[in-house]
Design a protein around this motif. Structure first.
Motif, PDB file in Angstrom:
ATOM      1  N   HIS A  63       0.732   3.781  -3.432  1.00 17.17           N
ATOM      2  CA  HIS A  63       2.440   3.921  -3.883  1.00 17.17           C
ATOM      3  C   HIS A  63       2.548   5.124  -3.261  1.00 17.17           C
ATOM      4  O   HIS A  63       3.870   5.795  -3.256  1.00 17.17           O
ATOM      5  CB  HIS A  63       2.470   4.076  -5.405  1.00 17.17           C
ATOM      6  CG  HIS A  63       1.545   4.989  -6.079  1.00 17.17           C
ATOM      7  ND1 HIS A  63       0.173   4.875  -6.137  1.00 17.17           N
ATOM      8  CD2 HIS A  63       1.766   6.185  -6.501  1.00 17.17           C
ATOM      9  CE1 HIS A  63      -0.227   5.745  -7.067  1.00 17.17           C
ATOM     10  NE2 HIS A  63       0.597   6.733  -6.985  1.00 17.17           N
ATOM     11  N   LYS A  64       1.770   6.100  -2.809  1.00 18.79           N
ATOM     12  CA  LYS A  64       1.832   7.612  -2.463  1.00 18.79           C
ATOM     13  C   LYS A  64       2.638   7.789  -1.259  1.00 18.79           C
ATOM     14  O   LYS A  64       3.425   8.647  -0.956  1.00 18.79           O
ATOM     15  CB  LYS A  64       0.581   8.400  -2.365  1.00 18.79           C
ATOM     16  CG  LYS A  64       0.162   8.639  -3.732  1.00 18.79           C
ATOM     17  CD  LYS A  64      -1.396   9.550  -3.682  1.00 18.79           C
ATOM     18  CE  LYS A  64      -1.878   9.541  -5.118  1.00 18.79           C
ATOM     19  NZ  LYS A  64      -3.058  10.416  -4.871  1.00 18.79           N
ATOM     20  N   SER A 243       2.877  -2.417  -6.392  1.00 17.86           N
ATOM     21  CA  SER A 243       3.957  -3.001  -6.727  1.00 17.86           C
ATOM     22  C   SER A 243       5.069  -1.980  -6.779  1.00 17.86           C
ATOM     23  O   SER A 243       6.113  -1.878  -6.335  1.00 17.86           O
ATOM     24  CB  SER A 243       3.902  -3.538  -8.275  1.00 17.86           C
ATOM     25  OG  SER A 243       3.218  -4.646  -8.231  1.00 17.86           O
ATOM     26  N   MET A 244       4.507  -0.628  -7.187  1.00 16.08           N
ATOM     27  CA  MET A 244       5.604   0.451  -6.935  1.00 16.08           C
ATOM     28  C   MET A 244       5.863   0.746  -5.404  1.00 16.08           C
ATOM     29  O   MET A 244       6.850   0.976  -5.088  1.00 16.08           O
ATOM     30  CB  MET A 244       4.772   1.836  -7.502  1.00 16.08           C
ATOM     31  CG  MET A 244       5.876   2.826  -7.682  1.00 16.08           C
ATOM     32  SD  MET A 244       5.149   4.459  -8.449  1.00 16.08           S
ATOM     33  CE  MET A 244       4.998   3.613 -10.194  1.00 16.08           C
ATOM     34  N   ARG A 245       4.718   0.576  -4.551  1.00 16.44           N
ATOM     35  CA  ARG A 245       4.927   0.845  -3.214  1.00 16.44           C
ATOM     36  C   ARG A 245       5.983  -0.057  -2.571  1.00 16.44           C
ATOM     37  O   ARG A 245       6.772  -0.013  -1.587  1.00 16.44           O
ATOM     38  CB  ARG A 245       3.715   0.673  -2.466  1.00 16.44           C
ATOM     39  CG  ARG A 245       3.613   0.829  -0.899  1.00 16.44           C
ATOM     40  CD  ARG A 245       4.007   2.021  -0.388  1.00 16.44           C
ATOM     41  NE  ARG A 245       4.192   2.135   1.184  1.00 16.44           N
ATOM     42  CZ  ARG A 245       3.190   2.021   1.936  1.00 16.44           C
ATOM     43  NH1 ARG A 245       1.818   2.371   1.361  1.00 16.44           N
ATOM     44  NH2 ARG A 245       3.092   1.943   3.076  1.00 16.44           N
ATOM     45  N   ILE A 246       6.013  -1.439  -3.134  1.00 16.18           N
ATOM     46  CA  ILE A 246       6.933  -2.327  -2.296  1.00 16.18           C
ATOM     47  C   ILE A 246       8.499  -1.969  -2.807  1.00 16.18           C
ATOM     48  O   ILE A 246       9.469  -1.993  -2.273  1.00 16.18           O
ATOM     49  CB  ILE A 246       6.617  -3.666  -3.162  1.00 16.18           C
ATOM     50  CG1 ILE A 246       5.292  -4.229  -2.591  1.00 16.18           C
ATOM     51  CG2 ILE A 246       7.654  -4.739  -2.875  1.00 16.18           C
ATOM     52  CD1 ILE A 246       5.297  -4.678  -1.074  1.00 16.18           C
ATOM     53  N   ASN A 294       5.948  12.249 -10.753  1.00 13.58           N
ATOM     54  CA  ASN A 294       4.762  13.104  -9.762  1.00 13.58           C
ATOM     55  C   ASN A 294       3.915  12.085  -9.055  1.00 13.58           C
ATOM     56  O   ASN A 294       2.828  11.754  -9.802  1.00 13.58           O
ATOM     57  CB  ASN A 294       4.023  14.407 -10.536  1.00 13.58           C
ATOM     58  CG  ASN A 294       3.309  14.972  -9.388  1.00 13.58           C
ATOM     59  OD1 ASN A 294       3.139  14.541  -8.277  1.00 13.58           O
ATOM     60  ND2 ASN A 294       3.042  16.223  -9.803  1.00 13.58           N
ATOM     61  N   LEU A 295       4.432  11.458  -8.033  1.00 15.84           N
ATOM     62  CA  LEU A 295       3.321  10.375  -7.599  1.00 15.84           C
ATOM     63  C   LEU A 295       2.159  10.753  -7.215  1.00 15.84           C
ATOM     64  O   LEU A 295       1.238   9.753  -7.012  1.00 15.84           O
ATOM     65  CB  LEU A 295       4.356   9.717  -6.403  1.00 15.84           C
ATOM     66  CG  LEU A 295       5.692   9.191  -6.693  1.00 15.84           C
ATOM     67  CD1 LEU A 295       6.346   8.809  -5.490  1.00 15.84           C
ATOM     68  CD2 LEU A 295       5.631   7.942  -7.733  1.00 15.84           C
ATOM     69  N   ASP A 299      -1.255   7.791 -13.010  1.00 16.18           N
ATOM     70  CA  ASP A 299      -2.116   6.877 -12.979  1.00 16.18           C
ATOM     71  C   ASP A 299      -1.272   5.801 -12.927  1.00 16.18           C
ATOM     72  O   ASP A 299      -0.373   5.617 -13.648  1.00 16.18           O
ATOM     73  CB  ASP A 299      -3.000   6.977 -14.196  1.00 16.18           C
ATOM     74  CG  ASP A 299      -3.737   5.550 -14.352  1.00 16.18           C
ATOM     75  OD1 ASP A 299      -3.177   4.712 -14.797  1.00 16.18           O
ATOM     76  OD2 ASP A 299      -5.180   5.776 -14.225  1.00 16.18           O
ATOM     77  N   PRO A 300      -1.602   4.987 -11.920  1.00 21.91           N
ATOM     78  CA  PRO A 300      -0.560   3.833 -11.618  1.00 21.91           C
ATOM     79  C   PRO A 300      -0.306   3.037 -12.735  1.00 21.91           C
ATOM     80  O   PRO A 300       0.851   2.386 -13.028  1.00 21.91           O
ATOM     81  CB  PRO A 300      -1.011   3.118 -10.490  1.00 21.91           C
ATOM     82  CG  PRO A 300      -1.986   4.181  -9.597  1.00 21.91           C
ATOM     83  CD  PRO A 300      -2.669   4.991 -10.942  1.00 21.91           C
ATOM     84  N   SER A 301      -1.423   2.501 -13.605  1.00 23.44           N
ATOM     85  CA  SER A 301      -1.244   1.767 -14.586  1.00 23.44           C
ATOM     86  C   SER A 301      -0.699   2.229 -15.667  1.00 23.44           C
ATOM     87  O   SER A 301       0.468   1.679 -16.336  1.00 23.44           O
ATOM     88  CB  SER A 301      -2.769   1.235 -15.076  1.00 23.44           C
ATOM     89  OG  SER A 301      -3.470   0.683 -14.085  1.00 23.44           O
ATOM     90  N   ASP A 302      -0.750   3.748 -16.115  1.00 19.83           N
ATOM     91  CA  ASP A 302      -0.025   4.232 -17.131  1.00 19.83           C
ATOM     92  C   ASP A 302       1.272   4.641 -16.893  1.00 19.83           C
ATOM     93  O   ASP A 302       2.227   4.554 -17.522  1.00 19.83           O
ATOM     94  CB  ASP A 302      -0.892   5.618 -17.471  1.00 19.83           C
ATOM     95  CG  ASP A 302      -2.074   5.501 -18.082  1.00 19.83           C
ATOM     96  OD1 ASP A 302      -2.450   4.342 -18.358  1.00 19.83           O
ATOM     97  OD2 ASP A 302      -2.983   6.592 -18.019  1.00 19.83           O
ATOM     98  N   SER A 303       1.774   4.575 -15.452  1.00 22.05           N
ATOM     99  CA  SER A 303       3.103   5.022 -15.118  1.00 22.05           C
ATOM    100  C   SER A 303       4.057   3.672 -15.378  1.00 22.05           C
ATOM    101  O   SER A 303       5.187   4.004 -15.592  1.00 22.05           O
ATOM    102  CB  SER A 303       3.246   5.254 -13.658  1.00 22.05           C
ATOM    103  OG  SER A 303       3.138   4.007 -12.764  1.00 22.05           O
ATOM    104  N   MET A 304       3.577   2.569 -15.612  1.00 22.05           N
ATOM    105  CA  MET A 304       4.264   1.493 -15.973  1.00 22.05           C
ATOM    106  C   MET A 304       5.117   1.523 -17.310  1.00 22.05           C
ATOM    107  O   MET A 304       6.207   0.801 -17.424  1.00 22.05           O
ATOM    108  CB  MET A 304       3.442   0.069 -15.911  1.00 22.05           C
ATOM    109  CG  MET A 304       2.746  -0.473 -14.803  1.00 22.05           C
ATOM    110  SD  MET A 304       4.017  -0.914 -13.420  1.00 22.05           S
ATOM    111  CE  MET A 304       3.785   0.596 -12.326  1.00 22.05           C
TER     112      MET A 304
END
Length: 329
Positions: A63-64, A243-246, A294-295, A299-304
């Motif tokens: 995602h970064k 998913s965030m990267r998409i 702040n990408l 934490d990708p999971s927590d960011s949801m």
């Protein structure tokens, strides 16, 4: 006077000294070799651990990275390519050489003037051909640039009026997902006026290492099975990151209000007992919310938690099938 017996003793002592020295050198060489081998093994172990750590970090941080946003206003203002004109630069140079030719003293004596004139005349014709080839190449590039310009102008106008067909054309033109190996196996789109609905067909569990590499205190490589909970958490981070990267890639090209990303996985349908592609994560990403994060440190999971989403995840069991999160009516 040295006797034969004395000479033999001296010779034998010399041979033994040489043998002892050779043995000493051989032992030292063997010791150095072992030390070098040990250092090499330590270096190899360090590299293996480093490669493993880098891979684990990469699959959690896709995602970064993202494409720079497209400025459709700038594209709209881009001027139409100018049609090239046939230039006669090479022909002019060749003609000047021909017109300025003056026979030398020796040309007149040996009668070589006409041959030189004929050669210069041939060079004029060759120069004409070269000018034509350069024009043909320039004209071909012009047609390609014109076609691209016209296509982008059409897409830009469509995006300005929020035309879903133009959204599709924009992604087809720039093709940001041509190499999606790190994100998934396939992407399906459904375009609407203010949003996009995307099914991300995710990478299988095989993309996640089921082992951990470490270096022991003696420098050796240690490989152990990854705990199941750690494996599941790593896979969860990868799916959320992809998913965030998409979503970020889509927002880089399209001025839409949000994107729904549905991570689709092959999971056993308990009603039929067969593998079926079903959603395991469904998230609505507004671009403003992503930009506020702040990408580099999330934490990708927590960011949801920052987004409307559906996800049923257990550290011991992994993902379970969910319903896609509802879109705005």
């Amino acid at each position: 006077m040295t006797t034969l017996k004395g000479a033999m003793r001296s010779y034998g002592a010399a041979v033994r000294r040489i043998e002892r020295e050779q043995q000493r050198q051989a032992r030292e060489a063997a010791k150095r070799f072992k030390e070098q081998q040990k250092l090499k093994e330590i270096e190899n172990a360090q590299q293996a651990v480093s490669d493993w750590q880098n891979y684990v970090e990469t699959i959690q941080s896709v995602h970064k990275n993202c494409t720079e946003p497209i400025d459709w206003g700038q594209i709209e203002e881009t001027k139409k390519p100018i049609k090239p004109a046939l230039k006669t630069k090479n022909e002019s140079i060749a003609k000047n050489k021909l017109n300025s030719f003056k026979p030398s003293f020796f040309d007149k004596i040996f009668g070589t003037s006409q041959n030189k004139i004929n050669l210069l005349s041939q060079q004029v014709e060759q120069a004409k051909l070269k000018d034509k080839e350069e024009f043909d190449s320039a004209y071909k590039n012009y047609l390609e640039e014109l076609s691209s310009w016209e296509e982008l102008q059409e897409i830009s106008a469509g995006i300005k009026r929020k035309d879903p067909t133009s959204y599709k054309k924009a992604l087809q033109y720039f093709d940001p997902f041509s190499d999606i190996g790190e994100l998934g196996t396939k992407i399906s789109f459904n375009f609407e006026e203010n949003h996009i609905d995307i099914d991300l067909h995710i990478n299988s569990l095989d993309s996640i290492p089921d082992y951990e590499l470490r270096q022991t205190s003696t420098g050796k490589l240690s490989k152990k099975n990854m705990p199941k909970t750690r494996f599941n958490e790593l896979y969860q981070d990868h799916i959320c990151s992809a998913s965030m990267r998409i979503a970020r890639e889509v927002f880089a090209y399209l001025p839409i209000d949000y994107a729904r990303i549905n991570a689709m996985a092959n999971i056993v349908n308990t009603a039929t007992g067969h593998l079926e592609e079903q959603p395991i994560l469904s998230v609505i990403f507004p671009p403003q919310t992503i930009e506020s994060l702040n990408l580099e440190t999330i934490d990708p999971s927590d960011s949801m938690r920052n987004f409307v989403h559906n996800m049923n995840f257990s550290k011991t069991k992994g993902f379970s099938v969910i319903e896609k999160v509802e879109l705005e009516k």
